[in-house]
Design a protein around this motif. Structure first.
Motif, PDB file in Angstrom:
ATOM      1  N   LEU A 260       0.822  -1.206   0.000  1.00 53.69           N
ATOM      2  CA  LEU A 260       0.000   0.000   0.000  1.00 53.69           C
ATOM      3  C   LEU A 260       0.859   1.260   0.000  1.00 53.69           C
ATOM      4  CD1 LEU A 260      -2.697  -1.090   2.614  1.00 53.69           C
ATOM      5  CD2 LEU A 260      -2.857  -1.197   0.121  1.00 53.69           C
ATOM      6  N   GLY A 261       2.052   1.165  -0.572  1.00 58.93           N
ATOM      7  CA  GLY A 261       2.983   2.275  -0.537  1.00 58.93           C
ATOM      8  C   GLY A 261       2.540   3.480  -1.338  1.00 58.93           C
ATOM      9  N   PRO A 262       3.084   4.643  -1.016  1.00 59.29           N
ATOM     10  CA  PRO A 262       2.681   5.888  -1.669  1.00 59.29           C
ATOM     11  C   PRO A 262       3.144   6.026  -3.110  1.00 59.29           C
ATOM     12  CG  PRO A 262       4.476   6.305  -0.145  1.00 59.29           C
ATOM     13  CD  PRO A 262       4.047   4.884   0.075  1.00 59.29           C
ATOM     14  N   VAL A 263       4.179   5.288  -3.534  1.00 63.16           N
ATOM     15  CA  VAL A 263       4.678   5.455  -4.900  1.00 63.16           C
ATOM     16  C   VAL A 263       3.617   5.054  -5.911  1.00 63.16           C
ATOM     17  CG1 VAL A 263       6.400   4.722  -6.586  1.00 63.16           C
ATOM     18  CG2 VAL A 263       7.097   5.186  -4.235  1.00 63.16           C
TER      19      VAL A 263
ATOM     20  N   ASP B  53       6.999  -6.270  -2.942  1.00 64.76           N
ATOM     21  CA  ASP B  53       5.582  -6.241  -2.592  1.00 64.76           C
ATOM     22  C   ASP B  53       4.841  -5.128  -3.308  1.00 64.76           C
ATOM     23  OD1 ASP B  53       5.835  -8.411  -0.973  1.00 64.76           O
ATOM     24  OD2 ASP B  53       5.522  -7.361   0.919  1.00 64.76           O
ATOM     25  N   ALA B  54       5.511  -4.028  -3.614  1.00 59.95           N
ATOM     26  CA  ALA B  54       4.862  -2.937  -4.339  1.00 59.95           C
ATOM     27  C   ALA B  54       4.414  -3.383  -5.724  1.00 59.95           C
ATOM     28  CB  ALA B  54       5.817  -1.746  -4.452  1.00 59.95           C
ATOM     29  N   ALA B  55       5.114  -4.373  -6.280  1.00 59.24           N
ATOM     30  CA  ALA B  55       4.748  -4.913  -7.588  1.00 59.24           C
ATOM     31  C   ALA B  55       3.776  -6.078  -7.474  1.00 59.24           C
ATOM     32  CB  ALA B  55       6.005  -5.359  -8.341  1.00 59.24           C
ATOM     33  N   GLY B  56       3.496  -6.537  -6.246  1.00 58.24           N
ATOM     34  CA  GLY B  56       2.553  -7.640  -6.047  1.00 58.24           C
ATOM     35  C   GLY B  56       3.123  -8.974  -6.465  1.00 58.24           C
ATOM     36  N   LEU B  57       4.279  -9.354  -5.902  1.00 62.55           N
ATOM     37  CA  LEU B  57       4.990 -10.538  -6.391  1.00 62.55           C
ATOM     38  C   LEU B  57       5.089 -11.666  -5.369  1.00 62.55           C
ATOM     39  CD1 LEU B  57       7.902  -8.793  -8.335  1.00 62.55           C
ATOM     40  CD2 LEU B  57       5.700  -9.595  -9.212  1.00 62.55           C
ATOM     41  N   ALA B  58       4.239 -11.669  -4.344  1.00 57.60           N
ATOM     42  CA  ALA B  58       4.245 -12.790  -3.392  1.00 57.60           C
ATOM     43  C   ALA B  58       3.716 -14.048  -4.066  1.00 57.60           C
ATOM     44  CB  ALA B  58       3.402 -12.449  -2.169  1.00 57.60           C
ATOM     45  N   ASP B  59       4.234 -15.176  -3.641  1.00 62.62           N
ATOM     46  CA  ASP B  59       3.827 -16.461  -4.203  1.00 62.62           C
ATOM     47  C   ASP B  59       2.417 -16.806  -3.722  1.00 62.62           C
ATOM     48  OD1 ASP B  59       3.464 -19.395  -4.381  1.00 62.62           O
ATOM     49  OD2 ASP B  59       5.547 -19.383  -5.055  1.00 62.62           O
ATOM     50  N   PRO B  60       1.448 -17.035  -4.624  1.00 61.84           N
ATOM     51  CA  PRO B  60       0.072 -17.311  -4.204  1.00 61.84           C
ATOM     52  C   PRO B  60      -0.127 -18.702  -3.619  1.00 61.84           C
ATOM     53  CG  PRO B  60       0.250 -17.455  -6.583  1.00 61.84           C
ATOM     54  CD  PRO B  60       1.585 -16.964  -6.089  1.00 61.84           C
TER      55      PRO B  60
ATOM     56  N   SER C  10       0.387   7.304  -5.645  1.00 68.28           N
ATOM     57  CA  SER C  10       0.473   8.652  -6.195  1.00 68.28           C
ATOM     58  C   SER C  10       0.511   8.655  -7.715  1.00 68.28           C
ATOM     59  CB  SER C  10       1.714   9.363  -5.641  1.00 68.28           C
ATOM     60  OG  SER C  10       2.900   8.713  -6.057  1.00 68.28           O
ATOM     61  N   LEU C  11       0.855   7.510  -8.313  1.00 64.45           N
ATOM     62  CA  LEU C  11       0.878   7.408  -9.771  1.00 64.45           C
ATOM     63  C   LEU C  11      -0.437   6.875 -10.338  1.00 64.45           C
ATOM     64  CD1 LEU C  11       4.464   5.973 -10.305  1.00 64.45           C
ATOM     65  CD2 LEU C  11       3.702   8.327 -10.560  1.00 64.45           C
ATOM     66  N   GLY C  12      -1.404   6.633  -9.461  1.00 61.88           N
ATOM     67  CA  GLY C  12      -2.702   6.153  -9.915  1.00 61.88           C
ATOM     68  C   GLY C  12      -2.745   4.674 -10.236  1.00 61.88           C
ATOM     69  N   ILE C  13      -1.767   3.913  -9.730  1.00 62.65           N
ATOM     70  CA  ILE C  13      -1.749   2.464  -9.928  1.00 62.65           C
ATOM     71  C   ILE C  13      -2.462   1.811  -8.741  1.00 62.65           C
ATOM     72  CG2 ILE C  13      -0.315   0.409 -10.179  1.00 62.65           C
ATOM     73  CD1 ILE C  13       1.850   2.193 -11.366  1.00 62.65           C
ATOM     74  N   ALA C  14      -3.534   1.105  -9.028  1.00 67.36           N
ATOM     75  CA  ALA C  14      -4.331   0.500  -7.963  1.00 67.36           C
ATOM     76  C   ALA C  14      -3.514  -0.533  -7.189  1.00 67.36           C
ATOM     77  CB  ALA C  14      -5.571  -0.165  -8.550  1.00 67.36           C
ATOM     78  N   PRO C  15      -3.792  -0.723  -5.905  1.00 67.93           N
ATOM     79  CA  PRO C  15      -3.066  -1.734  -5.131  1.00 67.93           C
ATOM     80  C   PRO C  15      -3.245  -3.128  -5.731  1.00 67.93           C
ATOM     81  CG  PRO C  15      -4.352  -0.299  -3.695  1.00 67.93           C
ATOM     82  CD  PRO C  15      -4.787  -0.002  -5.093  1.00 67.93           C
TER      83      PRO C  15
ATOM     84  N   ALA D 205       1.620  -9.189  15.060  1.00 69.39           N
ATOM     85  CA  ALA D 205       1.670  -8.224  13.957  1.00 69.39           C
ATOM     86  C   ALA D 205       0.990  -8.835  12.746  1.00 69.39           C
ATOM     87  CB  ALA D 205       3.107  -7.844  13.623  1.00 69.39           C
ATOM     88  N   GLY D 206       0.335  -8.002  11.975  1.00 66.86           N
ATOM     89  CA  GLY D 206      -0.308  -8.457  10.748  1.00 66.86           C
ATOM     90  C   GLY D 206       0.264  -7.736   9.544  1.00 66.86           C
ATOM     91  N   HIS D 207       0.080  -8.325   8.378  1.00 62.62           N
ATOM     92  CA  HIS D 207       0.532  -7.674   7.150  1.00 62.62           C
ATOM     93  C   HIS D 207      -0.212  -8.243   5.954  1.00 62.62           C
ATOM     94  CE1 HIS D 207       3.024 -11.098   5.688  1.00 62.62           C
ATOM     95  NE2 HIS D 207       3.187 -11.332   6.974  1.00 62.62           N
ATOM     96  N   LEU D 208      -0.235  -7.484   4.887  1.00 67.75           N
ATOM     97  CA  LEU D 208      -0.836  -7.937   3.646  1.00 67.75           C
ATOM     98  C   LEU D 208       0.130  -8.837   2.883  1.00 67.75           C
ATOM     99  CD1 LEU D 208      -2.534  -4.667   2.345  1.00 67.75           C
ATOM    100  CD2 LEU D 208      -3.603  -6.583   3.540  1.00 67.75           C
ATOM    101  N   ILE D 209      -0.428  -9.696   2.050  1.00 69.26           N
ATOM    102  CA  ILE D 209       0.365 -10.538   1.159  1.00 69.26           C
ATOM    103  C   ILE D 209      -0.049 -10.177  -0.265  1.00 69.26           C
ATOM    104  CG2 ILE D 209       0.979 -12.885   0.498  1.00 69.26           C
ATOM    105  CD1 ILE D 209       0.077 -13.781   3.287  1.00 69.26           C
ATOM    106  N   PRO D 210       0.665  -9.246  -0.910  1.00 67.80           N
ATOM    107  CA  PRO D 210       0.235  -8.762  -2.234  1.00 67.80           C
ATOM    108  C   PRO D 210       0.453  -9.805  -3.318  1.00 67.80           C
ATOM    109  CG  PRO D 210       2.339  -7.811  -1.641  1.00 67.80           C
ATOM    110  CD  PRO D 210       1.882  -8.594  -0.443  1.00 67.80           C
ATOM    111  N   LEU D 211      -0.572 -10.028  -4.126  1.00 64.47           N
ATOM    112  CA  LEU D 211      -0.553 -11.060  -5.158  1.00 64.47           C
ATOM    113  C   LEU D 211      -0.597 -10.429  -6.541  1.00 64.47           C
ATOM    114  CD1 LEU D 211      -3.121 -13.385  -3.381  1.00 64.47           C
ATOM    115  CD2 LEU D 211      -0.628 -13.512  -3.269  1.00 64.47           C
ATOM    116  N   PHE D 212       0.005 -11.092  -7.508  1.00 65.86           N
ATOM    117  CA  PHE D 212       0.175 -10.483  -8.817  1.00 65.86           C
ATOM    118  C   PHE D 212      -1.126 -10.443  -9.613  1.00 65.86           C
ATOM    119  CE2 PHE D 212       0.211 -14.865 -10.072  1.00 65.86           C
ATOM    120  CZ  PHE D 212      -0.163 -14.883 -11.396  1.00 65.86           C
ATOM    121  N   ASN D 213      -1.157  -9.524 -10.533  1.00 67.74           N
ATOM    122  CA  ASN D 213      -2.247  -9.375 -11.495  1.00 67.74           C
ATOM    123  C   ASN D 213      -1.604  -8.987 -12.819  1.00 67.74           C
ATOM    124  OD1 ASN D 213      -4.329  -8.463 -13.151  1.00 67.74           O
ATOM    125  ND2 ASN D 213      -5.487  -7.555 -11.480  1.00 67.74           N
ATOM    126  N   HIS D 214      -1.746  -9.848 -13.824  1.00 66.43           N
ATOM    127  CA  HIS D 214      -1.078  -9.613 -15.109  1.00 66.43           C
ATOM    128  C   HIS D 214      -1.455  -8.261 -15.713  1.00 66.43           C
ATOM    129  CE1 HIS D 214       1.353 -13.061 -16.133  1.00 66.43           C
ATOM    130  NE2 HIS D 214       0.419 -13.883 -15.716  1.00 66.43           N
TER     131      HIS D 214
END
Length: 348
Positions: free
Chosen positions: A154-157, A269-276, A160-165, A246-255
């Motif tokens: 959920l980073g600001p980069v 994680d900003a690119a959503g590259l965790a193993d599903p 701020s560029l309009g790329i959805a999480p 502690a909790g955290h998100l596990i971001p998953l990829f979307n082509h």
């Protein structure tokens, strides 16, 4: 305005390794992080064979192994905390680390290579301009020719560029402080139970001073993580000991989700590259950080004029494997009982 060739936002494994690589390539590169190192990071801390290979290739001989606290040589697997299936390997399945130590080690290596580290310097957003990108921080703006965003799910980069999480699962973890006698019982031995939470599993991994326990789900939607974690701790007789939650998100990829825009790249994680399938993200964080640094260096040297090749390389080297893992995850987590009995019948 201050200027840099590249600003790396976020200094987890993806950010630290890309910062080090660019510094070694001779770029004026600045790394930002909102925290001060060493800092705690919730994570199972398993270093897969791929993660170990990246670290060995990138860092001085044996340097990264200082952060290793234990290894997984035996894994006990169950379904809903039922009968155990004992799996032993001829060599460690994974090495185990505390992210606090691993990330600090990587940041120090990046600094030793010439990367500038700015701790407690949060990025508040990125603005695209003709000259590249302005990275806004709590300490003032930096004009960079290129930016690598490694600032998490959920980073600001990206925001701020309009790329959805990226779509994301979630995990809840407890670092349990057990006495030495209990810790010795778990030495080099892990535990995994499938079936709860939905579309995920629970685990116990031994570390040098604690047991890392957690419950994770690898799809969007609500999951009863607190209940699953409490059930795990009860089953493993760990409820009586002090613990850190502690909790955290596990971001998953979307082509279809972009991982670059203009002179800005996303990695880890900003690119959503965790193993599903496993939820593991360190290996792909390192891999994407290395690729991002190589692409950024080519951009700075005038060999490429955009980052279309970055998206293509990530798709070929990382997303192709994640696509297979996603299909396997669909089979495993939609029918955990079927998977467990299949594993029980074919343990090797």
């Amino acid at each position: 305005m201050e200027k840099a060739d590249c600003v790396v936002v976020g200094l987890g494994p993806a950010g630290a390794i890309s910062l080090r690589s660019l510094a070694l390539a001779g770029a004026k590169v600045v790394g930002l992080d909102s925290a001060s190192f060493p800092r705690y990071k919730a994570c199972g801390g398993a270093l897969s064979a791929a993660a170990q290979l990246y670290l060995t290739e990138q860092l001085p001989a044996d340097g990264w192994q200082k952060a290793v606290e234990d290894s997984l040589e035996e894994i006990n697997v169950s379904l809903l905390h039922g009968d155990l299936l004992q799996l032993k390997a001829g060599s460690p399945v994974a090495l185990l680390t505390m992210r606090e130590k691993l990330d600090h080690l990587l940041v120090k290596e990046a600094a030793a290579a010439g990367g500038e580290i700015r701790e407690k310097c949060a990025c508040t957003g990125v603005e695209l301009v003709k000259e590249g990108a302005v990275v806004h921080t709590v300490s003032g703006p930096i004009l960079a020719r290129t930016v690598i965003g490694c600032d998490g799910a959920l980073g600001p980069v990206a925001k701020s560029l309009g790329i959805a999480p990226a779509p994301a699962g979630a995990a809840l973890e407890a670092e349990v402080e057990v006495p030495p006698a209990v810790l010795s019982e778990w030495r080099s031995r892990g535990y995994i139970s499938f079936g709860r939470p939905a579309w995920g599993y629970c685990w116990v991994f031994p570390k040098k001073e604690v047991l890392s326990c957690g419950a994770g789900t690898f799809r969007r939607g609500r999951a009863k993580l607190q209940e699953a974690l409490q059930e795990l701790l009860t089953h493993c007789r760990l409820t009586a000991y002090p613990k850190r939650l502690a909790g955290h998100l596990i971001p998953l990829f979307n082509h279809r989700r972009p991982i670059s825009k203009g002179p800005v790249l996303l990695a880890g994680d900003a690119a959503g590259l965790a193993d599903p399938l496993s939820g593991e993200g360190i290996a792909n964080a390192l891999g994407s950080g290395i690729i991002a640094a190589r692409q950024a260096a080519a951009f700075l040297n005038g060999k490429i004029t955009d980052f279309n090749s970055y998206q293509k390389e990530i798709r070929q080297k990382i997303l192709a494997n994640l696509t297979i893992a996603k299909r396997l995850a669909g089979l495993v987590y939609s029918r955990p009982g079927w998977f467990y009995h299949l594993l029980r019948g074919n343990p090797y």
